[in-house]
Design a protein around this motif. Structure first.
Motif: not given
Length: 361
Positions: A47, A49-50, A53, A68-69, A173, A186-188, A203, A205
């Motif tokens: 899990r 934190d978007a 992230w 960032s997103m 996304w 999620a988030p990507l 996920w 990174q």
């Protein structure tokens, strides 16, 4: 609703890490609902934190990035691609009936699903970073850590730069016009249409441009080994590392072992060619392959989606084996027997689809 917001009749092979497929009859729609989409994982679902992230883009690039997103969504045009994802172990159960494969999940035909993915083109992000000439492979690293590797490591994969810079590969996304679910990355996540699902890293990174394929454990773990190989004693390079999906098809209805009235019977399924090929023909047999008819075959939405097919067979009373085989746009056809393609990890089973039913007068 079952685990991870999945339907209650999912066939769960493993709870932790979560590995599950829908029953075959649930895959008759062109787009697979989120609660039906299969789940394949090598470690606990993280899990993330978007808000905090960040996506790192580094390696053989002129301008390393940290996005960032919000930056990802503002700086690059959004794209949408309908694409089928498929586990390399799909239909492993058919290989296991021929010869056992210890330590592997007995996936049926449901470890494949299709979604409408939205995000940004990986090619756009790589262009912003400035790929250097010697960058022949693009590696992905996820946040999910697997105990299958020793020592444990995050799941990773790489694809050739030529595929990575093609227009269909996304950093997604959204899935079916909804925010990407936690269980699906999620988030990507990466979506690599036409290639085995293991290359569509969840996920996400980090993206690294490099001269060679990644040395992540899972890059070569997804290989077809020779039948005599011991999968616990192999070295990278011992097998054929998997990338594009192999041509195959599956029968979705009727169910295996179904009791049916003799006479006209509707048979439905899907076929998928993989890479950028399409399915050109599906043959269906109601007598174990002695005689064949051509199925009605849906046109592909694009080269990266499955194609559903349907046929009506007149079945006699008694036990009957239904068989289906697909031909692709290069005129390749599936091999007849699982004996031809059996391998110690049970990957890439593209032998004819077979299903037994019993018909009563």
């Amino acid at each position: 609703m079952g685990t991870w917001d999945k339907r209650g009749d999912m066939v769960v092979h493993e709870v932790e890490p979560y590995n599950a497929e829908p029953p075959p009859g649930a895959l008759l729609d062109q787009i697979t609902p989120l609660d039906t989409f299969y789940g394949r994982n090598h470690g606990p679902i993280p899990r993330i934190d978007a808000a905090s992230w960040r996506l790192r883009v580094d390696g053989l690039v002129d301008r390393p990035l940290e996005l960032s997103m919000d930056e990802l969504q503002r700086r690059f045009p959004e794209r949408t691609v309908v694409a089928t994802l498929q586990c390399a172990g799909n239909r492993r159960a058919d290989l296991m009936r021929f010869r056992d494969i210890p330590g592997q999940e007995p996936w049926g035909p449901g470890a494949t699903s299709t979604a409408c993915w939205s995000g940004v083109g990986l090619a756009n992000v790589l262009a912003e970073a400035g790929l250097q000439a010697q960058a022949a492979h693009i590696a992905f690293t996820g946040a999910d850590v697997s105990q299958e590797a020793y020592p444990p490591q995050p799941f990773g994969a790489s694809i050739p730069a030529a595929k990575a810079t093609s227009s269909e590969v996304l950093l997604a996304w959204a899935m079916n016009d909804q925010a990407l679910p936690i269980a699906h990355g999620a988030p990507l996540r990466v979506v690599v249409p036409g290639w085995i699902g293991a290359r569509s890293v969840k996920w996400l990174q980090r993206i690294t441009a490099q001269a060679e394929p990644t040395d992540n454990y899972f890059q070569t773990a997804y290989s077809v080994l020779p039948p005599e190989a011991d999968p616990h004693k192999t070295e990278p390079g011992d097998g054929i590392t998997l990338g594009p999906i192999t041509l195959h098809c599956a029968i979705l209805r009727p169910d295996e072992g179904a009791q049916l009235p003799a006479g006209p019977t509707d048979v439905t399924g899907f076929a998928f060619a993989g890479d950028d090929r399409t399915v050109a023909r599906v043959d269906v047999s109601g007598d174990g392959g002695s005689t064949w008819i051509h199925a009605d075959l849906d046109a592909p939405e694009n080269p990266w989606t499955w194609q559903h097919w349907r046929a009506t067979l007149t079945l006699p009373a008694g036990e009957t084996e239904l068989v289906a085989r697909a031909w692709d746009s290069t005129a390749a056809v599936q091999p007849e027997s699982p004996a031809t393609v059996w391998n110690p990890k049970g990957y890439a089973n593209n032998s004819w689809a077979r299903l037994n039913v019993t018909c009563h007068p």
